[in-house]
Design a protein around this motif. Sequence first.
Motif, PDB file in Angstrom:
ATOM      1  N   LEU A  11       0.827  -1.213   0.000  1.00  0.00           N
ATOM      2  CA  LEU A  11       0.000   0.000   0.000  1.00  0.00           C
ATOM      3  C   LEU A  11       0.859   1.261   0.000  1.00  0.00           C
ATOM      4  O   LEU A  11       0.524   2.248  -0.651  1.00  0.00           O
ATOM      5  N   ARG A  12       1.973   1.239   0.726  1.00  0.00           N
ATOM      6  CA  ARG A  12       2.864   2.406   0.760  1.00  0.00           C
ATOM      7  C   ARG A  12       3.473   2.706  -0.621  1.00  0.00           C
ATOM      8  O   ARG A  12       3.802   3.847  -0.917  1.00  0.00           O
ATOM      9  N   GLN A  13       3.616   1.693  -1.443  1.00  0.00           N
ATOM     10  CA  GLN A  13       4.226   1.850  -2.766  1.00  0.00           C
ATOM     11  C   GLN A  13       3.268   2.400  -3.811  1.00  0.00           C
ATOM     12  O   GLN A  13       3.701   2.857  -4.859  1.00  0.00           O
ATOM     13  N   ARG A  14       1.971   2.346  -3.547  1.00  0.00           N
ATOM     14  CA  ARG A  14       0.985   2.721  -4.558  1.00  0.00           C
ATOM     15  C   ARG A  14       0.688   4.214  -4.517  1.00  0.00           C
ATOM     16  O   ARG A  14       0.288   4.743  -3.488  1.00  0.00           O
ATOM     17  N   ALA A  15       0.818   4.860  -5.653  1.00  0.00           N
ATOM     18  CA  ALA A  15       0.549   6.297  -5.745  1.00  0.00           C
ATOM     19  C   ALA A  15      -0.930   6.623  -5.565  1.00  0.00           C
ATOM     20  O   ALA A  15      -1.280   7.733  -5.163  1.00  0.00           O
ATOM     21  N   ASP A  16      -1.820   5.653  -5.828  1.00  0.00           N
ATOM     22  CA  ASP A  16      -3.258   5.903  -5.695  1.00  0.00           C
ATOM     23  C   ASP A  16      -3.754   5.759  -4.260  1.00  0.00           C
ATOM     24  O   ASP A  16      -4.919   6.032  -3.970  1.00  0.00           O
ATOM     25  N   VAL A  17      -2.887   5.364  -3.341  1.00  0.00           N
ATOM     26  CA  VAL A  17      -3.258   5.253  -1.926  1.00  0.00           C
ATOM     27  C   VAL A  17      -2.907   6.571  -1.228  1.00  0.00           C
ATOM     28  O   VAL A  17      -1.745   6.953  -1.155  1.00  0.00           O
ATOM     29  N   LEU A  18      -3.933   7.254  -0.734  1.00  0.00           N
ATOM     30  CA  LEU A  18      -3.725   8.511  -0.021  1.00  0.00           C
ATOM     31  C   LEU A  18      -3.369   8.273   1.439  1.00  0.00           C
ATOM     32  O   LEU A  18      -2.534   8.966   2.011  1.00  0.00           O
ATOM     33  N   ALA A  19      -4.048   7.311   2.053  1.00  0.00           N
ATOM     34  CA  ALA A  19      -3.832   7.023   3.475  1.00  0.00           C
ATOM     35  C   ALA A  19      -4.397   5.647   3.787  1.00  0.00           C
ATOM     36  O   ALA A  19      -5.259   5.137   3.064  1.00  0.00           O
ATOM     37  N   PHE A  20      -3.905   5.059   4.875  1.00  0.00           N
ATOM     38  CA  PHE A  20      -4.525   3.847   5.401  1.00  0.00           C
ATOM     39  C   PHE A  20      -4.295   3.794   6.900  1.00  0.00           C
ATOM     40  O   PHE A  20      -3.363   4.396   7.437  1.00  0.00           O
ATOM     41  N   HIS A  21      -5.199   3.095   7.572  1.00  0.00           N
ATOM     42  CA  HIS A  21      -5.110   2.941   9.031  1.00  0.00           C
ATOM     43  C   HIS A  21      -5.802   1.653   9.428  1.00  0.00           C
ATOM     44  O   HIS A  21      -6.784   1.255   8.800  1.00  0.00           O
ATOM     45  N   SER A  22      -5.287   1.016  10.473  1.00  0.00           N
ATOM     46  CA  SER A  22      -5.968  -0.167  10.989  1.00  0.00           C
ATOM     47  C   SER A  22      -7.413   0.185  11.289  1.00  0.00           C
ATOM     48  O   SER A  22      -7.717   1.291  11.745  1.00  0.00           O
ATOM     49  N   ALA A  23      -8.288  -0.750  11.013  1.00  0.00           N
ATOM     50  CA  ALA A  23      -9.716  -0.527  11.171  1.00  0.00           C
ATOM     51  C   ALA A  23     -10.103  -0.420  12.652  1.00  0.00           C
ATOM     52  O   ALA A  23      -9.408  -0.959  13.511  1.00  0.00           O
ATOM     53  N   PRO A  24     -11.212   0.260  12.931  1.00  0.00           N
ATOM     54  CA  PRO A  24     -11.731   0.254  14.307  1.00  0.00           C
ATOM     55  C   PRO A  24     -12.076  -1.184  14.715  1.00  0.00           C
ATOM     56  O   PRO A  24     -12.288  -2.045  13.841  1.00  0.00           O
ATOM     57  N   ALA A  25     -12.174  -1.436  15.995  1.00  0.00           N
ATOM     58  CA  ALA A  25     -12.420  -2.793  16.512  1.00  0.00           C
ATOM     59  C   ALA A  25     -13.650  -3.439  15.872  1.00  0.00           C
ATOM     60  O   ALA A  25     -13.621  -4.620  15.519  1.00  0.00           O
ATOM     61  N   ALA A  26     -14.711  -2.692  15.685  1.00  0.00           N
ATOM     62  CA  ALA A  26     -15.950  -3.237  15.123  1.00  0.00           C
ATOM     63  C   ALA A  26     -15.811  -3.617  13.643  1.00  0.00           C
ATOM     64  O   ALA A  26     -16.657  -4.319  13.102  1.00  0.00           O
ATOM     65  N   GLN A  27     -14.740  -3.160  12.993  1.00  0.00           N
ATOM     66  CA  GLN A  27     -14.537  -3.435  11.570  1.00  0.00           C
ATOM     67  C   GLN A  27     -13.312  -4.309  11.310  1.00  0.00           C
ATOM     68  O   GLN A  27     -12.817  -4.369  10.192  1.00  0.00           O
ATOM     69  N   GLY A  28     -12.808  -4.952  12.348  1.00  0.00           N
ATOM     70  CA  GLY A  28     -11.676  -5.863  12.176  1.00  0.00           C
ATOM     71  C   GLY A  28     -10.448  -5.525  12.983  1.00  0.00           C
ATOM     72  O   GLY A  28      -9.510  -6.308  13.053  1.00  0.00           O
ATOM     73  N   GLY A  29     -10.413  -4.332  13.572  1.00  0.00           N
ATOM     74  CA  GLY A  29      -9.280  -3.950  14.416  1.00  0.00           C
ATOM     75  C   GLY A  29      -7.948  -4.100  13.720  1.00  0.00           C
ATOM     76  O   GLY A  29      -7.801  -3.771  12.547  1.00  0.00           O
ATOM     77  N   HIS A  30      -6.972  -4.646  14.423  1.00  0.00           N
ATOM     78  CA  HIS A  30      -5.620  -4.774  13.873  1.00  0.00           C
ATOM     79  C   HIS A  30      -5.493  -5.898  12.855  1.00  0.00           C
ATOM     80  O   HIS A  30      -4.404  -6.152  12.343  1.00  0.00           O
ATOM     81  N   GLY A  31      -6.614  -6.567  12.553  1.00  0.00           N
ATOM     82  CA  GLY A  31      -6.613  -7.607  11.522  1.00  0.00           C
ATOM     83  C   GLY A  31      -7.125  -7.106  10.181  1.00  0.00           C
ATOM     84  O   GLY A  31      -7.274  -7.874   9.234  1.00  0.00           O
ATOM     85  N   ALA A  32      -7.419  -5.804  10.100  1.00  0.00           N
ATOM     86  CA  ALA A  32      -7.922  -5.218   8.855  1.00  0.00           C
ATOM     87  C   ALA A  32      -7.433  -3.785   8.739  1.00  0.00           C
ATOM     88  O   ALA A  32      -7.051  -3.166   9.732  1.00  0.00           O
ATOM     89  N   VAL A  33      -7.461  -3.262   7.534  1.00  0.00           N
ATOM     90  CA  VAL A  33      -7.009  -1.897   7.303  1.00  0.00           C
ATOM     91  C   VAL A  33      -8.005  -1.193   6.383  1.00  0.00           C
ATOM     92  O   VAL A  33      -8.524  -1.801   5.439  1.00  0.00           O
ATOM     93  N   LEU A  34      -8.310   0.056   6.707  1.00  0.00           N
ATOM     94  CA  LEU A  34      -9.130   0.904   5.843  1.00  0.00           C
ATOM     95  C   LEU A  34      -8.188   1.719   4.974  1.00  0.00           C
ATOM     96  O   LEU A  34      -7.211   2.291   5.469  1.00  0.00           O
ATOM     97  N   VAL A  35      -8.485   1.785   3.686  1.00  0.00           N
ATOM     98  CA  VAL A  35      -7.609   2.445   2.720  1.00  0.00           C
ATOM     99  C   VAL A  35      -8.393   3.544   2.012  1.00  0.00           C
ATOM    100  O   VAL A  35      -9.474   3.291   1.482  1.00  0.00           O
TER     101      VAL A  35
END
Length: 119
Positions: A88-112
């Motif tokens: 994700l860090r390598q992709r120019a089309d990715v503006l930001a990402f963060h681990s998801a809130p607990a209800a959306q997967g927590g540290h097992g998922a990422v919102l991009v």
Amino acid sequence: MLESGDGLSFRRDHLPTRVLRRLRRGDYAAQDELDLHHCDATQAEVLLRRFMTECRHAGLGCVRIVHGKGLHSDSGVPVMKNLVDRLLRQRADVLAFHSAPAAQGGHGAVLVLLAQPAR
């Protein structure tokens, strides 16, 4: 190297910090999702690249990628989490990402957050 309990977080320099805060809180609705459970690293990389390209062409603004926490990794290192972070860090089309809130997967998922395609 990220550990299983580490969160993912990244934003491009030109993006306001408030956008990353909103992403962290889950204020942006994920418009599509990719689940990488049961994939090996090679499969996951192909699927992730294809998914991100399709999302960009579809003009999606926010997506969720489920990579798992890496608790069952043979090496003890969360392979998928590190793979997702690196790609994700390598992709120019990715503006930001963060681990998801607990209800959306927590540290097992990422919102991009994705850049809109040029017209």
